[in-house]
Scaffold this motif. Sequence first.
Motif, PDB file in Angstrom:
ATOM      1  N   TYR A 164      51.373  42.793 116.673  1.00  0.00           N
ATOM      2  CA  TYR A 164      51.593  42.081 115.408  1.00  0.00           C
ATOM      3  C   TYR A 164      52.559  40.912 115.614  1.00  0.00           C
ATOM      4  O   TYR A 164      52.344  39.815 115.098  1.00  0.00           O
ATOM      5  N   THR A 194      50.300  32.318 115.816  1.00  0.00           N
ATOM      6  CA  THR A 194      49.896  31.576 114.619  1.00  0.00           C
ATOM      7  C   THR A 194      50.903  30.466 114.316  1.00  0.00           C
ATOM      8  O   THR A 194      50.518  29.311 114.064  1.00  0.00           O
ATOM      9  N   VAL A 225      45.688  34.628 119.136  1.00  0.00           N
ATOM     10  CA  VAL A 225      45.681  35.406 117.886  1.00  0.00           C
ATOM     11  C   VAL A 225      44.426  36.272 117.818  1.00  0.00           C
ATOM     12  O   VAL A 225      44.494  37.468 117.506  1.00  0.00           O
ATOM     13  N   ALA A 237      51.709  36.877 115.133  1.00  0.00           N
ATOM     14  CA  ALA A 237      52.525  36.013 114.266  1.00  0.00           C
ATOM     15  C   ALA A 237      53.091  34.829 115.047  1.00  0.00           C
ATOM     16  O   ALA A 237      53.040  33.683 114.583  1.00  0.00           O
TER      17      ALA A 237
END
Length: 196
Positions: free
Chosen positions: A86, A93, A65, A90
């Motif tokens: 992006y 995470t 990340v 995500a």
Amino acid sequence: MDTLTESAAATASTPAAASPAAALRKLYFLRFAFAAAWAALLLTTARTLTTLTAVLLVAYPLFDVGCAVADLRSARPEGRPVRGLYVNAALSTLTAVGLAVAATSGIPAVLRVWGAWAITAGLVQLAVGVARRGLGGQWAMVASGGISTLAGASFVAQAGGADASLGALAGYAFLGGVFFLVSALRLGRTGGAAKG
């Protein structure tokens, strides 16, 4: 897709292109060093699921990340495509959270979560590498994305076996680090050729 590629190629042909290539090169070297150190540490604890092992497992996607955020910061001002970054942030995470939970259930659960991440992140890495091919040095990222997808499937399959172990994750991380190293070295050659 053509717009993404044309944008990356246009960026690579401008004098400012040394900046994004140099930033990617440093990031790729960092990723190699982290992957090598992480793999070595995981190998020392791969047979059992200890607290240290769980911390290592969660740390890997969190580092990913951080790398995606650093990559986004250098990509955005240059107008390079960032959608895949992006998505990667995500996914990583969610994986960190999933691994924290899976670590309480045992090695098979960890392998399933890691495998799902390897498959999806591999597909994203493949797409980002293709979109950035104008920067040079991206063939290794494309290959790494494809291998990651296949490795993820093997982790999921291994989770169902009697010999489920975390050792394969260390090899996977190290190989991924080697691909980042190759890309960093290729970016250096491409940048030198463009200047000279």
